[in-house]
Design a protein around this motif. Structure first.
Motif, PDB file in Angstrom:
ATOM      1  N   VAL A   1       0.718  -1.166  -0.032  1.00 52.86           N
ATOM      2  CA  VAL A   1      -0.071   0.002   0.092  1.00 52.86           C
ATOM      3  C   VAL A   1       0.951   1.071   0.149  1.00 52.86           C
ATOM      4  O   VAL A   1       1.627   1.419   0.870  1.00 52.86           O
ATOM      5  N   ILE A   2       0.614   2.026  -0.851  1.00 50.28           N
ATOM      6  CA  ILE A   2       1.614   3.281  -1.104  1.00 50.28           C
ATOM      7  C   ILE A   2       0.733   4.706  -1.029  1.00 50.28           C
ATOM      8  O   ILE A   2      -0.109   4.888  -1.665  1.00 50.28           O
TER       9      ILE A   2
ATOM     10  N   VAL B   1      -1.479  -1.041  -4.367  1.00 48.85           N
ATOM     11  CA  VAL B   1      -2.944  -0.332  -3.816  1.00 48.85           C
ATOM     12  C   VAL B   1      -2.165   0.992  -3.346  1.00 48.85           C
ATOM     13  O   VAL B   1      -1.420   1.199  -2.532  1.00 48.85           O
ATOM     14  N   PHE B   2      -2.674   2.117  -4.170  1.00 47.42           N
ATOM     15  CA  PHE B   2      -2.463   3.561  -4.098  1.00 47.42           C
ATOM     16  C   PHE B   2      -3.501   4.294  -2.877  1.00 47.42           C
ATOM     17  O   PHE B   2      -4.420   3.612  -3.088  1.00 47.42           O
TER      18      PHE B   2
ATOM     19  N   PHE C   1      -2.910   6.157  -9.795  1.00 45.38           N
ATOM     20  CA  PHE C   1      -4.293   5.744  -9.779  1.00 45.38           C
ATOM     21  C   PHE C   1      -4.616   4.893 -11.196  1.00 45.38           C
ATOM     22  O   PHE C   1      -5.107   4.095 -11.464  1.00 45.38           O
ATOM     23  N   ALA C   2      -3.895   5.785 -12.273  1.00 44.02           N
ATOM     24  CA  ALA C   2      -3.831   5.078 -13.500  1.00 44.02           C
ATOM     25  C   ALA C   2      -2.947   4.198 -14.033  1.00 44.02           C
ATOM     26  O   ALA C   2      -2.955   3.931 -15.070  1.00 44.02           O
ATOM     27  N   SER C   3      -2.120   3.822 -13.221  1.00 46.79           N
ATOM     28  CA  SER C   3      -0.925   2.843 -13.574  1.00 46.79           C
ATOM     29  C   SER C   3      -1.388   1.446 -13.784  1.00 46.79           C
ATOM     30  O   SER C   3      -2.202   1.040 -13.355  1.00 46.79           O
ATOM     31  N   ARG C   4      -0.734   0.675 -14.923  1.00 49.96           N
ATOM     32  CA  ARG C   4      -1.117  -0.660 -14.942  1.00 49.96           C
ATOM     33  C   ARG C   4      -0.709  -1.380 -13.811  1.00 49.96           C
ATOM     34  O   ARG C   4      -1.277  -2.687 -13.778  1.00 49.96           O
TER      35      ARG C   4
ATOM     36  N   SER D   1      -3.489  -2.016  -8.645  1.00 44.59           N
ATOM     37  CA  SER D   1      -4.313  -3.407  -8.363  1.00 44.59           C
ATOM     38  C   SER D   1      -5.829  -3.301  -9.279  1.00 44.59           C
ATOM     39  O   SER D   1      -6.389  -2.149  -9.231  1.00 44.59           O
ATOM     40  N   LYS D   2      -6.106  -4.182  -9.975  1.00 45.82           N
ATOM     41  CA  LYS D   2      -7.424  -4.180 -10.832  1.00 45.82           C
ATOM     42  C   LYS D   2      -8.478  -4.651  -9.785  1.00 45.82           C
ATOM     43  O   LYS D   2      -9.687  -4.516 -10.243  1.00 45.82           O
TER      44      LYS D   2
END
Length: 396
Positions: free
Chosen positions: A7-8, A30-31, A41-44, A47-48
């Protein structure tokens, strides 16, 4: 066995760099942040299964972090990439460490000391670490007295920098070129002079600014991965955060960083900064950050797995092998560096050929990545939104 989630706290470019380093290793990321438009939050690699943790206030964010952690099979590893979150986690550590794996450095007596510039300066004096000449006035009148022995220009820095970010409009400090400018700054912040420090300006180019990225193990406080590099340009120009940096090993910077952190009992991720003073040929310690900083993406690109090593140590998993740092690798924050380089160009401090050559060797950028494009589009959308908002406000 499923790996614990990382968790970042902080989904800006700094947190994005941490998330990318960990995501490439197959670690769930998870951001958490106060603003949903942050690029992380937009990074691949985000977590999906979980869209991220967003809250309007610090207390709400901490509550949501606890709720999230309670739902996990294994205790998540918690990283903080802003001073605000470092201090928040330190203050609420007793509660949070029941649910998260947290580095020892994020605790009262460490985190609050190194983020407080007066207490940090006192530590430098206590352990006889060379640092810039500094004074701490309590009143405006005292500031005018204390500045008398200093040569101009001088620097004025907030003691608690994260509390001044909006007031200084993103700047980390103020520069008084003359005694008249010093008077103007003191008059402007007369009511808050007690939270300002006066510091000498060490002459020399930005390439004399050396940075260290380190991780000291939780079990014994000994160094794991250590990285050393240089700032080549900064934004704002001359004083601020790195906009262009490179990997360049320096044994002295490494030794000074490790020695100081050992003395204060530091265990965790850390960024150090020194300015080489050509006048007496010494390295002066400028600051210590108890967290990852903006340019930390350069570390992984230079063959030093600092973020992954920190995760493995905190998660009690096998530690990755350490190899020699790859020198010459460069990191770029393009939009900010363009502003700084343009200013240097038009003031005659940077020639066109030198400007172009300075971009040779860039392997990693703060946001842009062909392998992870969406954060860049997120940044562009944010800029457009801000421009629209300003344009609408100016027409009202």
């Amino acid at each position: 066995m499923k790996k614990p989630t990382a968790v970042i706290c902080g989904a800006s470019a700094t947190g994005l760099g941490v998330g990318r380093d960990l995501g490439r290793q197959g670690i769930p990321v998870v951001f958490a942040d106060f603003e949903s438009f942050r690029p992380g939050f937009a990074s691949r690699y985000a977590s999906k299964q979980h869209k991220g943790i967003v809250a309007d206030s610090e207390d709400e964010l901490l509550d949501r972090l606890v709720v999230f952690a309670a739902q996990q099979e294994h205790k998540p590893v918690l990283f903080q990439t802003t001073d605000q979150m470092v201090l928040a986690v330190a203050e609420h550590r007793d509660r949070l460490e029941q649910h998260f794996r947290i580095a020892d450095s994020t605790r009262p007596g460490i985190a609050d000391v190194v983020t407080d510039k007066k207490r940090f300066y006192d530590l430098c004096c206590q352990y006889e670490v060379a640092s810039p000449r500094t004074a701490f006035p309590k009143t405006a009148d005292e500031a005018l007295q204390l500045v008398e022995p200093f040569d101009f220009p001088v620097i004025l820095k907030p003691i608690h920098g994260h509390l001044w970010r909006e007031r200084l409009k993103g700047k980390k400090l103020l520069v008084a070129e003359t005694i008249q400018e010093f008077h103007q700054i003191i008059d402007r912040f007369r009511a808050d002079v007690h939270d300002l420090m006066i510091q000498e300006m060490i002459p020399g180019p930005e390439k004399n600014l050396w940075v260290g990225g380190l991780y000291l193990r939780q079990s014994d406080g000994e160094p794991g991965p250590v990285f050393v590099g240089r700032k080549l340009r900064q934004y704002p120009p001359g004083f601020g955060s790195a906009s262009l940096a490179d990997a360049c090993w320096n044994e002295t910077v490494r030794d000074l960083s490790v020695e100081f952190l050992r003395k204060i009992g530091y265990r965790g991720v850390c960024g150090t900064e020194f300015k080489f003073d050509e006048r007496d040929q010494t390295y002066k310690m400028v600051e210590v950050n108890p967290r990852q900083t903006l340019w930390f993406a350069l570390i992984g690109a230079s063959n030093v797995p600092l973020n992954y090593y920190a995760y493995c140590d905190l998660a009690e998993q096998p530690l990755p092998a350490l190899e020699e740092q790859r020198n010459g690798t460069k990191w770029l924050l393009f939009d900010k560096d363009l502003v700084s380089a343009t200013k240097y160009f038009f003031t005659g401090k940077l020639g066109l050929i030198s400007w172009l050559r300075s971009y040779k060797g860039i392997r990693v950028r703060a946001v842009w990545s062909w392998a992870d494009l969406w954060p860049s589009f997120s940044i562009a959308r944010t800029y457009l939104h801000r421009l629209r908002t300003r344009f609408s406000s100016s027409n009202k």
